[in-house]
Write an enzyme that holds these catalytic residues in place. Structure first.
Site, PDB file in Angstrom:
ATOM      1  N   LYS A  22       0.820  -1.220   0.000  1.00  0.00           N
ATOM      2  CA  LYS A  22       0.000   0.000   0.000  1.00  0.00           C
ATOM      3  C   LYS A  22       0.853   1.269   0.000  1.00  0.00           C
ATOM      4  O   LYS A  22       0.598   2.188  -0.763  1.00  0.00           O
ATOM      5  CB  LYS A  22      -0.913   0.051   1.245  1.00  0.00           C
ATOM      6  CG  LYS A  22      -1.966  -1.017   1.305  1.00  0.00           C
ATOM      7  CD  LYS A  22      -2.894  -0.783   2.498  1.00  0.00           C
ATOM      8  CE  LYS A  22      -2.205  -0.864   3.840  1.00  0.00           C
ATOM      9  NZ  LYS A  22      -1.781  -2.214   4.236  1.00  0.00           N
ATOM     10  N   ARG A  97     -10.098   1.438   8.782  1.00  0.00           N
ATOM     11  CA  ARG A  97      -9.893  -0.003   8.933  1.00  0.00           C
ATOM     12  C   ARG A  97     -10.981  -0.666   9.755  1.00  0.00           C
ATOM     13  O   ARG A  97     -10.944  -1.885   9.940  1.00  0.00           O
ATOM     14  CB  ARG A  97      -8.590  -0.266   9.676  1.00  0.00           C
ATOM     15  CG  ARG A  97      -7.395  -0.063   8.833  1.00  0.00           C
ATOM     16  CD  ARG A  97      -6.185  -0.631   9.565  1.00  0.00           C
ATOM     17  NE  ARG A  97      -5.058   0.161   9.183  1.00  0.00           N
ATOM     18  CZ  ARG A  97      -3.852  -0.310   8.952  1.00  0.00           C
ATOM     19  NH1 ARG A  97      -3.580  -1.572   9.136  1.00  0.00           N
ATOM     20  NH2 ARG A  97      -2.904   0.479   8.573  1.00  0.00           N
ATOM     21  N   ARG A 136      11.114  -6.997   4.819  1.00  0.00           N
ATOM     22  CA  ARG A 136      11.109  -5.611   5.304  1.00  0.00           C
ATOM     23  C   ARG A 136      11.672  -5.536   6.733  1.00  0.00           C
ATOM     24  O   ARG A 136      12.339  -4.566   7.090  1.00  0.00           O
ATOM     25  CB  ARG A 136       9.682  -5.042   5.264  1.00  0.00           C
ATOM     26  CG  ARG A 136       9.628  -3.579   5.635  1.00  0.00           C
ATOM     27  CD  ARG A 136       8.263  -2.980   5.373  1.00  0.00           C
ATOM     28  NE  ARG A 136       7.277  -3.373   6.361  1.00  0.00           N
ATOM     29  CZ  ARG A 136       5.980  -3.060   6.295  1.00  0.00           C
ATOM     30  NH1 ARG A 136       5.517  -2.384   5.253  1.00  0.00           N
ATOM     31  NH2 ARG A 136       5.153  -3.435   7.236  1.00  0.00           N
ATOM     32  N   ARG A 142      11.257  -2.687  11.475  1.00  0.00           N
ATOM     33  CA  ARG A 142       9.998  -2.251  12.092  1.00  0.00           C
ATOM     34  C   ARG A 142       9.620  -3.177  13.239  1.00  0.00           C
ATOM     35  O   ARG A 142       9.653  -4.393  13.088  1.00  0.00           O
ATOM     36  CB  ARG A 142       8.891  -2.222  11.027  1.00  0.00           C
ATOM     37  CG  ARG A 142       8.545  -0.818  10.581  1.00  0.00           C
ATOM     38  CD  ARG A 142       7.539  -0.826   9.483  1.00  0.00           C
ATOM     39  NE  ARG A 142       6.209  -1.289   9.908  1.00  0.00           N
ATOM     40  CZ  ARG A 142       5.111  -1.087   9.203  1.00  0.00           C
ATOM     41  NH1 ARG A 142       5.184  -0.443   8.053  1.00  0.00           N
ATOM     42  NH2 ARG A 142       3.962  -1.542   9.622  1.00  0.00           N
ATOM     43  N   ARG A 153      -1.329  -9.364  12.840  1.00  0.00           N
ATOM     44  CA  ARG A 153      -1.833  -8.257  12.000  1.00  0.00           C
ATOM     45  C   ARG A 153      -2.714  -8.775  10.872  1.00  0.00           C
ATOM     46  O   ARG A 153      -3.715  -8.149  10.507  1.00  0.00           O
ATOM     47  CB  ARG A 153      -0.663  -7.439  11.446  1.00  0.00           C
ATOM     48  CG  ARG A 153      -0.063  -6.514  12.511  1.00  0.00           C
ATOM     49  CD  ARG A 153       1.367  -6.125  12.183  1.00  0.00           C
ATOM     50  NE  ARG A 153       1.509  -5.386  10.962  1.00  0.00           N
ATOM     51  CZ  ARG A 153       2.611  -5.405  10.190  1.00  0.00           C
ATOM     52  NH1 ARG A 153       3.644  -6.154  10.524  1.00  0.00           N
ATOM     53  NH2 ARG A 153       2.655  -4.677   9.103  1.00  0.00           N
TER      54      ARG A 153
HETATM   55  P1  ADP Z   1       0.474  -2.381   7.687  1.00  0.00           P
HETATM   56  O1  ADP Z   1      -0.810  -2.182   6.969  1.00  0.00           O
HETATM   57  O2  ADP Z   1       1.573  -2.853   6.781  1.00  0.00           O
HETATM   58  O3  ADP Z   1       0.349  -3.241   8.905  1.00  0.00           O
HETATM   59  P2  ADP Z   1       0.496   0.424   8.600  1.00  0.00           P
HETATM   60  O4  ADP Z   1       1.688   1.313   8.572  1.00  0.00           O
HETATM   61  O5  ADP Z   1      -0.646   0.810   7.759  1.00  0.00           O
HETATM   62  O6  ADP Z   1       1.049  -1.020   8.255  1.00  0.00           O
HETATM   63  O7  ADP Z   1      -0.041   0.286  10.114  1.00  0.00           O
HETATM   64  C1  ADP Z   1       0.836  -0.075  11.175  1.00  0.00           C
HETATM   65  C2  ADP Z   1       0.078  -0.122  12.491  1.00  0.00           C
HETATM   66  O8  ADP Z   1      -0.425   1.192  12.832  1.00  0.00           O
HETATM   67  C3  ADP Z   1      -1.170  -1.016  12.536  1.00  0.00           C
HETATM   68  O9  ADP Z   1      -0.839  -2.372  12.765  1.00  0.00           O
HETATM   69  C4  ADP Z   1      -1.921  -0.384  13.719  1.00  0.00           C
HETATM   70  O10 ADP Z   1      -1.336  -0.722  14.964  1.00  0.00           O
HETATM   71  C5  ADP Z   1      -1.689   1.097  13.499  1.00  0.00           C
HETATM   72  N1  ADP Z   1      -2.739   1.685  12.609  1.00  0.00           N
HETATM   73  C6  ADP Z   1      -2.536   2.229  11.382  1.00  0.00           C
HETATM   74  N2  ADP Z   1      -3.693   2.665  10.855  1.00  0.00           N
HETATM   75  C7  ADP Z   1      -4.659   2.390  11.757  1.00  0.00           C
HETATM   76  C8  ADP Z   1      -6.073   2.580  11.798  1.00  0.00           C
HETATM   77  N3  ADP Z   1      -6.739   3.141  10.760  1.00  0.00           N
HETATM   78  N4  ADP Z   1      -6.758   2.173  12.904  1.00  0.00           N
HETATM   79  C9  ADP Z   1      -6.121   1.616  13.941  1.00  0.00           C
HETATM   80  N5  ADP Z   1      -4.788   1.386  13.967  1.00  0.00           N
HETATM   81  C10 ADP Z   1      -4.055   1.763  12.896  1.00  0.00           C
END
Ligand code: ADP
Length: 203
Positions: A22, A97, A136, A142, A153
Site C-alpha cells: 500500500k 480499517r 522488510r 519495524r 496483524r
Molecule cells: P500495515 O498495513 O503494513 O500493517 P500500517 O503502517 O498501515 O502497516 O499500520 C501499522 C500499524 O499502525 C497497525 O498495525 C496499527 O497498529 C496502526 N494503525 C494504522 N492505521 C490504523 C487505523 N486506521 N486504525 C487503527 N490502527 C491503525
C-alpha cells in the site's frame, strides 16, 4: 474524453492486507494525481519515534499489531484532513480499517460536501505478504514485523478490515488490483484501473 473535472483533485483510499504494498503504491498514486498520501501508520510511527504524547499512547499497541482505538485514530485523521494540502483531494493509506472509522470518514466527507472517488484494493495472498514483511523486517527493523506480530496483524485485518472493504464494494467504489509482481507493473495496473474508473490524471 475530458479530464477537466478531475483537475480539482480526487479523494481516494488504498486498502489491502499488511505487506500488500500500500505505502509504495500510495506514493505513486499521490504523485500522479497531485494529492497528499496520508498514512495513519506513518503518523503513528513518526510520533513514536519522536516520543510525543500520542507516540507514548500508541507505542505498545502498534508494536503488538493491534489497532489503535477508533476515537484516537478518528481524531488524528479529522485533524489531518483539515489541513490546507488535503482540501482539494487526498489519498488515505491504512484508514478507515474499522466500521466506526468508515462512519467517521463518511461524516467528515459529508461535512465538506465531498464524496469518495474510489477505493483501491490491493490483493496479495498470505504467503506472499508474510514473505515481503519478513524481508522488510531485515531492511527496516519495524517493531511490528516479527513473525508472530505479522500473523496477528493478518488476523486483525481479516476480522476487522475485510468487512470494511465489503461495505465499500456494495457502494460500487472498489477498484481491485492484483498486488503481485514488480512494483512498476502493479503501478501500471493501478493507474489504468483508476483511469477506467473515470479518474484519468490530468497532465
Ligand atoms: P500495515 O498495513 O503494513 O500493517 P500500517 O503502517 O498501515 O502497516 O499500520 C501499522 C500499524 O499502525 C497497525 O498495525 C496499527 O497498529 C496502526 N494503525 C494504522 N492505521 C490504523 C487505523 N486506521 N486504525 C487503527 N490502527 C491503525
Amino acid at each position: 474524453m475530458t479530464t477537466e473535472h478531475v483537475s480539482d483533485g480526487v479523494r481516494l483510499l488504498i486498502v489491502g492486507p499488511p505487506g500488500a504494498g500500500k505505502g509504495t503504491q500510495a506514493g505513486v498514486i499521490a504523485k500522479t494525481y497531485g494529492i497528499p498520501a496520508i498514512s495513519t501508520g506513518d503518523i503513528f510511527r513518526q510520533n513514536i519515534a519522536e516520543g510525543t504524547e500520542l507516540g507514548k499512547k500508541v507505542d505498545a499497541i502498534v508494536s503488538s499489531g493491534g489497532y489503535v482505538p477508533d476515537t484516537l485514530t478518528n481524531e488524528i485523521v479529522a485533524d489531518r484532513l483539515q489541513q490546507d494540502d488535503a482540501r482539494d483531494g487526498f489519498l488515505l493509506d491504512g484508514y478507515p480499517r474499522t466500521e466506526e472509522q468508515v462512519a467517521e470518514l463518511d461524516r467528515i466527507l459529508a461535512a465538506s460536501g465531498n464524496t469518495l472517488d474510489a477505493v483501491v484494493q490491493l490483493t496479495a495472498d498470505r504467503d506472499e505478504v508474510v514473505k515481503r514483511l519478513l524481508l522488510r523486517a531485515e531492511q527496516q527493523g519495524r517493531s511490528d514485523d516479527t513473525e508472530d506480530v505479522i500473523r496477528h496483524r493478518q488476523d486483525v485485518y481479516h476480522e476487522q478490515t475485510e468487512p470494511v472493504i465489503a461495505a465499500y464494494r456494495e457502494r460500487g467504489v472498489v477498484v481491485s488490483i492484483d498486488g503481485l509482481g514488480a512494483i512498476d507493473e502493479v503501478s501500471d495496473r493501478v493507474l489504468s484501473a483508476l483511469a477506467q474508473h473515470g479518474l484519468a490524471a490530468s497532465a
